[in-house]
Design a protein around this motif. Structure first.
Motif, PDB file in Angstrom:
ATOM      1  N   ASP A  79       0.675  -1.073   0.360  1.00 32.76           N
ATOM      2  CA  ASP A  79      -0.270  -0.007  -0.113  1.00 32.76           C
ATOM      3  C   ASP A  79       1.006   1.243  -0.241  1.00 32.76           C
ATOM      4  OD1 ASP A  79      -2.529  -1.442  -0.245  1.00 32.76           O
ATOM      5  OD2 ASP A  79      -2.807  -0.975   1.850  1.00 32.76           O
ATOM      6  N   PHE A  82       2.440   2.352  -3.552  1.00 36.23           N
ATOM      7  CA  PHE A  82       1.023   2.371  -4.170  1.00 36.23           C
ATOM      8  C   PHE A  82       1.074   3.322  -3.956  1.00 36.23           C
ATOM      9  CE2 PHE A  82      -2.937   2.581  -5.610  1.00 36.23           C
ATOM     10  CZ  PHE A  82      -3.808   2.105  -6.455  1.00 36.23           C
ATOM     11  N   ASP A 127      -3.434  -4.008  -7.819  1.00 34.29           N
ATOM     12  CA  ASP A 127      -4.663  -3.347  -7.719  1.00 34.29           C
ATOM     13  C   ASP A 127      -5.948  -4.596  -7.683  1.00 34.29           C
ATOM     14  OD1 ASP A 127      -6.826  -1.456  -6.495  1.00 34.29           O
ATOM     15  OD2 ASP A 127      -7.884  -1.271  -8.606  1.00 34.29           O
ATOM     16  N   ASN A 131      -8.017  -6.602  -3.698  1.00 34.27           N
ATOM     17  CA  ASN A 131      -9.192  -6.619  -3.463  1.00 34.27           C
ATOM     18  C   ASN A 131      -9.593  -8.345  -4.126  1.00 34.27           C
ATOM     19  OD1 ASN A 131      -9.530  -3.986  -3.880  1.00 34.27           O
ATOM     20  ND2 ASN A 131      -9.657  -3.747  -5.409  1.00 34.27           N
ATOM     21  N   ARG A 140      -7.102   0.072   3.365  1.00 36.08           N
ATOM     22  CA  ARG A 140      -6.008   0.513   2.666  1.00 36.08           C
ATOM     23  C   ARG A 140      -5.330   1.549   2.973  1.00 36.08           C
ATOM     24  NH1 ARG A 140      -6.582   0.139  -3.567  1.00 36.08           N
ATOM     25  NH2 ARG A 140      -5.812  -1.194  -3.107  1.00 36.08           N
TER      26      ARG A 140
END
Length: 142
Positions: A79, A82, A127, A131, A140
């Motif tokens: 995360d 990301f 992603d 998910n 998240r």
């Protein structure tokens, strides 16, 4: 020290068994070393590797507690990467290429499309896997 693929001895801080989050920069990015600047390419590749680790961690038969600890570490690192990549996209700095090296040949080169291609691939992979494999109970952290 751990041996490299060529049989040379690496310093302990570069040992292949070192947890990946120890190489992650405080801002969520990655580079070959904490002393070197981070790159979109390296962060994107690390993010894809974390996505694969996350996918594998949900498929193993480990105890739920152990799997949860591993997944939490992977999710935290992923995360953060990301988020770092999204900041590069938002600030229009994702297109700046960095050299990519080949250890075996000791060659360094860069390609102007690599940062964009790598970023899209890493963001998409993370992603999709996150998910698909993580329940709604783990928020998240971006």
């Amino acid at each position: 020290p751990a041996p490299s693929p060529r049989g040379e001895r690496l310093p302990a801080r570069q040992a292949p068994h070192e947890p990946p989050e120890l190489r992650q920069q405080p801002d969520g990015s990655w580079s070959a070393s904490r002393e070197l600047p981070a790159s979109v390419e390296e962060t994107s590749l690390a993010l894809e590797a974390l996505a694969d680790l996350l996918a594998c961690s949900t498929a193993t038969e480990n105890s739920p507690l152990r799997r949860s600890e591993l997944q939490s570490r992977i999710i935290s690192a992923g995360d953060r990467a990301f988020g770092w990549l999204l900041q590069r996209v938002d600030s229009c700095t994702v297109e700046t290429p960095s050299p990519i090296g080949f250890y075996f040949a000791k060659l360094w080169y860069f390609e102007s499309l690599y940062p964009v291609i790598f970023a899209v691939s890493g963001l998409n992979r993370w992603d999709a896997v996150r998910n698909r494999t993580i329940s709604a109970t783990i928020p998240r952290q971006v």
